[in-house]
Scaffold this motif. Structure first.
Motif, PDB file in Angstrom:
ATOM      1  N   ILE A  76       3.947   5.465  -9.398  1.00  0.00           N
ATOM      2  CA  ILE A  76       2.047   5.212  -9.406  1.00  0.00           C
ATOM      3  C   ILE A  76       2.103   5.786 -10.741  1.00  0.00           C
ATOM      4  O   ILE A  76       0.774   5.039 -11.548  1.00  0.00           O
ATOM      5  CB  ILE A  76       2.433   6.367  -8.799  1.00  0.00           C
ATOM      6  CG1 ILE A  76       2.430   7.761 -10.157  1.00  0.00           C
ATOM      7  CG2 ILE A  76       1.910   6.234  -7.389  1.00  0.00           C
ATOM      8  CD1 ILE A  76       2.182   9.373  -8.512  1.00  0.00           C
ATOM      9  N   GLU A  79       0.273   1.877 -13.010  1.00  0.00           N
ATOM     10  CA  GLU A  79      -1.012   2.283 -13.136  1.00  0.00           C
ATOM     11  C   GLU A  79      -1.482   1.764 -14.685  1.00  0.00           C
ATOM     12  O   GLU A  79      -2.216   1.286 -14.644  1.00  0.00           O
ATOM     13  CB  GLU A  79      -2.400   3.226 -12.298  1.00  0.00           C
ATOM     14  CG  GLU A  79      -3.422   3.449 -12.747  1.00  0.00           C
ATOM     15  CD  GLU A  79      -3.243   4.883 -11.932  1.00  0.00           C
ATOM     16  OE1 GLU A  79      -4.242   4.925 -10.607  1.00  0.00           O
ATOM     17  OE2 GLU A  79      -3.050   5.251 -12.714  1.00  0.00           O
ATOM     18  N   ILE A  85      -5.612  -2.610 -11.161  1.00  0.00           N
ATOM     19  CA  ILE A  85      -4.788  -1.840 -10.329  1.00  0.00           C
ATOM     20  C   ILE A  85      -4.599  -0.265 -10.179  1.00  0.00           C
ATOM     21  O   ILE A  85      -4.940   0.297 -11.571  1.00  0.00           O
ATOM     22  CB  ILE A  85      -2.985  -1.992 -10.680  1.00  0.00           C
ATOM     23  CG1 ILE A  85      -2.223  -1.282  -9.474  1.00  0.00           C
ATOM     24  CG2 ILE A  85      -2.506  -1.482 -12.213  1.00  0.00           C
ATOM     25  CD1 ILE A  85      -1.476  -2.865  -8.969  1.00  0.00           C
ATOM     26  N   MET A  87      -3.535   3.249  -8.552  1.00  0.00           N
ATOM     27  CA  MET A  87      -2.047   3.298  -7.821  1.00  0.00           C
ATOM     28  C   MET A  87      -2.020   5.234  -8.358  1.00  0.00           C
ATOM     29  O   MET A  87      -2.238   5.549  -9.533  1.00  0.00           O
ATOM     30  CB  MET A  87      -0.934   3.357  -8.447  1.00  0.00           C
ATOM     31  CG  MET A  87      -0.766   1.522  -8.535  1.00  0.00           C
ATOM     32  SD  MET A  87       0.693   1.142  -8.685  1.00  0.00           S
ATOM     33  CE  MET A  87       2.344   1.826  -7.757  1.00  0.00           C
ATOM     34  N   VAL A 100      -2.610   2.534  -3.426  1.00  0.00           N
ATOM     35  CA  VAL A 100      -2.481   1.123  -3.760  1.00  0.00           C
ATOM     36  C   VAL A 100      -3.534   0.188  -3.779  1.00  0.00           C
ATOM     37  O   VAL A 100      -4.049  -0.133  -2.909  1.00  0.00           O
ATOM     38  CB  VAL A 100      -1.325   0.831  -3.836  1.00  0.00           C
ATOM     39  CG1 VAL A 100      -1.518  -0.487  -5.077  1.00  0.00           C
ATOM     40  CG2 VAL A 100       0.040   1.214  -4.230  1.00  0.00           C
ATOM     41  N   GLY A 106      -7.227  -2.555  -1.352  1.00  0.00           N
ATOM     42  CA  GLY A 106      -6.355  -1.351  -1.053  1.00  0.00           C
ATOM     43  C   GLY A 106      -5.921  -1.051   0.589  1.00  0.00           C
ATOM     44  O   GLY A 106      -6.731  -1.727   1.210  1.00  0.00           O
ATOM     45  N   GLN A 113      -2.487  -0.272   5.180  1.00  0.00           N
ATOM     46  CA  GLN A 113      -2.340  -0.621   4.082  1.00  0.00           C
ATOM     47  C   GLN A 113      -2.447  -2.112   3.681  1.00  0.00           C
ATOM     48  O   GLN A 113      -2.674  -2.812   4.098  1.00  0.00           O
ATOM     49  CB  GLN A 113      -0.841  -0.490   3.087  1.00  0.00           C
ATOM     50  CG  GLN A 113      -0.122  -0.405   3.449  1.00  0.00           C
ATOM     51  CD  GLN A 113       1.242  -0.649   4.182  1.00  0.00           C
ATOM     52  OE1 GLN A 113       1.317   0.698   4.632  1.00  0.00           O
ATOM     53  NE2 GLN A 113       2.492  -0.824   3.390  1.00  0.00           N
ATOM     54  N   THR A 127       3.449   4.343   4.373  1.00  0.00           N
ATOM     55  CA  THR A 127       2.485   4.558   3.097  1.00  0.00           C
ATOM     56  C   THR A 127       3.241   6.502   2.540  1.00  0.00           C
ATOM     57  O   THR A 127       3.486   6.289   1.682  1.00  0.00           O
ATOM     58  CB  THR A 127       1.487   4.528   2.827  1.00  0.00           C
ATOM     59  OG1 THR A 127       0.246   6.010   3.989  1.00  0.00           O
ATOM     60  CG2 THR A 127       0.399   3.333   2.755  1.00  0.00           C
TER      61      THR A 127
END
Length: 812
Positions: A76, A79, A85, A87, A100, A106, A113, A127
């Motif tokens: 993560i 990010e 993006i 995360m 995400v 996302g 997901q 996830t």
């Protein structure tokens, strides 16, 4: 209806012009014979090994060394290294799961997901347990945009590929110890052995122990700690020059005191707000002391600090949190001849977890849930690769067979439901998935400069759901008086008869069962129990093609344009009626892209740019429908979304020995074009209304930008690295979609933030040892990362505060 959005707006054009046309000229002012060359990264985005700069698509890739230098311990943290993006851990709803979003698309809550996560080419179908620690790794690839042709279902936003390190022919080992904020003790280790000329083995692990940074006001307990261990063992057998067989087994255990959602906002106004509920649940004591169901006021407080939480869901909830996952994967490669090869990947993954939910952020019990989940996922992929003078191709078949069973219970009290308490014990909840697909991708070099790529994938998903539960509903007495009008007063059990003697008492609200049967006149507590069940089965089939044309004017530049498609799997809407099971269809996307990949200044700089437009149809959204029967929560394909944007990524080695500069910029303009709600037509029926102008997408910040600088220089008998990195993202909503006409929901907006990391590393010339000092979130930004809304509550999770770490690494 919103106006169509141009592919590149004025703001996007300004963003494009600055880095693309200014920076290259500044770079090219230096000698083309520069000795400083950006490291080449090999990726497998097209199911074969090739230089990232040769792939006509947006990819962010990070080698093992880059991840170590950035101090990345968990995926993560990427990010802050990649534009467009988002995360994070789903800390606003449930701990231990990853969320995400790439380019605003996302993992929407309640749906499959939208960004696929792969570990050594094995798709993670859940996830939970996918918050991957970074250890014993070769590289991480982030593929942006739909990957439907080669990676299939649920890669509508993109894919993340976690590639572990293969055993080495040279035996060696390493150990890394880290200490830091909150009594952090982190140990990483790896060993690689050559057991024979053709058999190699390796083992890697990561162990984390850390105190929590959240304090539970209910009992003083400590949460948001870390107690995790991950391990991976690999055997690589090469019986011949053309055959290799790799067996990988990995496990992960998380026994942390998890992150607890914090109360972000409450709704006190309106007939259904906490203000009205507080009066109806506690107001009768004003007329007859001690008669009210609620003997204390409803908790309407908000925490004074983001690290203060308040929950009574501890002993039977958050203290039971755990995640255990085990995975075995067998990969076989056979080079049949100079042109053909075949690869088989077989995987079995088991995941067991206990997941607590507290949706109200209070020590008072409104709604609490506990779920024990057990899932098994089997996958098999058989891939054929062809390499010729002018054609490279990949063909394959893929099968995924997954099942998940859920046990647990949900408690809903009158603080949530007002007139009754609702307790459910799950006796059966089984969800099965069978997915199969065939795919092909052909890259044809029409000439030395021109390449055409054609791909397509046909996927069929079949899902089944079987649910059964035992339900207990406790109906409490609700009295009406001439003073309170239409507002019922909920009574403490045993006070019904005494309250009815008041001179201004009118009547009790009658009790009716779940099936509509009459239970009583409401002057007593009525308890009904019943069992409920529902089941459903549905299948969907989708074809996701792609086409790209790339042109290489010279060896240092690649221009490309293309069209790609993807889909997110359909599912079941189990809201509403106890027996209601309604399906919704897959979500679809068409993406158009134009890109540039360039190597400049004699290899001392790389500049990559992509402009994109996404058109989503059959968007899966949850809506509230105003029907003649009242408000209903409905999940359906009711939306269309359009988004445009641009990404710029620059790596530059200036003519200063040891200096590296990274600059990234992302711009995203997302709009909901259609959001259909059913509304009462006033004549006993419904009408479909497009309310798109009332909603905004979440997890789609307009601007993301990162800047990093690293300087390496010799010092004594070693080498010193000084690095710093700044990541900016503009404001965004942390739930999706958001009704912007309701001020209460606007509390889910996260303010813009700038996060600053820094690292100081010293490495011995011998390569035997290194020591590093790191600081993360030195700006101490505490902003929302995700939220979740249930009736009158918004709960959320926040970025972790300023923290530091000191690590020592030794290589043997």
């Amino acid at each position: 209806m919103n106006k169509p959005t141009p592919l590149i707006g004025i703001k996007g054009l300004l963003i494009l012009l600055t880095p693309v046309f200014c920076i290259p000229y500044a770079i090219n002012a230096y000698s083309a014979d520069s000795a400083f060359v950006v490291e080449e990264i090999v990726v497998t985005a097209r199911k074969r090994q090739e230089n990232m700069q040769d792939v006509p698509g947006a990819i962010s890739a990070f080698s093992r060394e880059t991840l170590q230098e950035a101090g990345v311990d968990n995926i993560i943290e990427l990010e802050n290294l990649i534009p467009n993006i988002t995360m994070n851990e789903t800390s606003g709803l449930v701990p231990g799961s990853i969320q995400v979003f790439i380019r605003g698309i996302g993992n929407d809550p309640g749906f499959d997901q939208g960004v696929g996560i792969y570990v050594d080419d094995v798709y993670l179908n859940r996830t939970s347990g996918a918050l991957l620690d970074v250890y014993d790794i070769e590289r991480i690839e982030v593929l942006k945009g739909p990957q439907g042709n080669l990676y299939g279902r649920n890669t509508i936003g993109g894919a993340i590929k976690y590639v572990s390190r293969n055993p080495s022919e040279e035996s060696g080992a390493s150990i890394e110890l880290k200490t830091g904020t909150d009594s952090l003790i982190k140990v990483k280790g790896s060993i690689s052995l050559a057991l024979s000329d053709d058999l190699l083995a390796s083992f890697g692990f990561s162990s984390t122990d850390r105190d929590g940074y959240q304090t539970n006001l209910f009992d003083g307990g400590e949460y948001a700690s870390e107690d995790k261990i991950a391990a991976r063992g690999t055997l690589l057998w090469r019986p011949s020059d053309t055959v290799s067989i790799k067996l990988v087994a990995d496990s992960f255990t998380d026994n942390s005191a998890p992150v607890v959602p914090n109360r972000v906002a409450i709704e006190q106004t309106g007939g259904g707000g906490l203000g009205a509920f507080s009066f109806m649940l506690g107001g009768s004591s004003q007329f007859f002391p001690g008669s009210a169901f609620l003997q204390e006021a409803i908790d309407v407080s908000l925490p004074s600090e983001v690290d203060e939480v308040n929950t009574a869901h501890t002993t039977a909830g958050y203290d039971l949190f755990e995640i255990h996952s085990n995975n075995v994967a067998l990969t076989m490669n056979w080079d049949i001849n100079d042109n053909w090869s075949v690869k088989s990947t077989t995987s079995q993954r088991n995941l067991e977890s206990t997941m607590p939910f507290d949706f109200d952020g209070s020590h008072q019990v409104f709604i609490n849930t506990i779920q024990m989940r057990d899932s098994d996922d089997f996958s098999q992929e058989l891939q054929f690769n062809f390499t010729g003078d002018s054609v490279n191709a990949a063909f394959g078949v893929y099968v995924l067979d997954g099942t998940q069973s859920i046990d647990g219970s949900t408690e809903q009290t009158p603080l949530l439901r007002l007139l009754s308490a609702h307790d459910r014990v799950y006796t059966k909840d089984v969800r099965d998935l069978e997915s199969s697909s065939v795919y092909a991708n052909v890259d044809w070099d029409i000439s030395e400069k021109l390449q055409l790529s054609l791909g397509g994938r046909y996927t069929k998903d079949e899902k089944t759901i079987i649910q059964a539960s035992d339900v207990t509903i406790t109906h409490y007495a609700a009295g009406f008086t001439s003073y309170t009008g239409q507002a019922p007063l909920i009574l403490l059990p045993g006070m019904e008869a005494a309250f009815s003697t008041l001179p201004f008492f009118l009547y009790f609200y009658p009790h009716y069962g779940n099936d509509g049967s009459f239970l009583s006149y409401g002057n007593q507590v009525d308890v009904e129990t019943f069992s409920t069940s529902r089941s459903g089965q549905e299948d969907w089939a989708e074809f996701t093609p792609s086409v790209k044309l790339s042109y290489r004017p010279n060896s240092d530049m690649l221009l490309y344009g293309g069209f790609a498609t993807g889909f997110k799997s359909g599912g079941f809407d189990t809201s509403g009626s106890e027996t209601r099971t309604v399906t919704y269809k897959p979500e679809l996307v068409d993406t158009y892209s134009l890109g540039l990949k360039s190597t400049l200044a004699g290899g001392s700089a790389q500049l990559n740019v992509e402009v994109f437009r996404n058109e989503y149809t059959e968007k899966q959204l949850q809506s509230i429908a105003l029907l003649p029967t009242g408000l209903e929560s409905i999940t359906d394909n009711v939306g269309e979304v359009e988004s445009t944007g641009i990404e710029v990524e620059l790596v530059w080695l200036p003519p200063v020995e040891g200096l590296t500069i990274n600059l990234n910029l992302g711009y995203l303009d997302s709009n909901i074009e259609e959001f259909i709600e059913l509304q009462d037509d006033g004549a006993g029926g419904t009408t479909a209304v497009n309310v798109a102008d009332n909603f905004k997408l979440g997890y789609a910040p307009e601007t993301t930008a990162q800047a990093g600088i690293r300087y390496d220089f010799s010092l004594g008998q070693g080498n010193m690295t000084i690095g710093t990195h700044v990541a900016y993202r503009s404001e965004m909503f942390t739930d999706s979609p958001i009704d912007i006409t309701n001020p209460f929901f606007l509390n889910a907006e996260s303010a813009s933030r700038t996060m600053w990391n820094a690292m100081l590393t010293y490495r011995a010339d011998s390569g035997k040892w290194s020591i590093a000092l790191e600081g993360k979130n030195l700006s101490d930004e505490r902003s929302l990362v995700n939220t979740f809304n249930v009736t009158n509550f918004i709960t959320g999770g926040y970025t972790r505060g300023r923290n530091w770490g000191l690590s020592l690494r030794y290589n043997m």
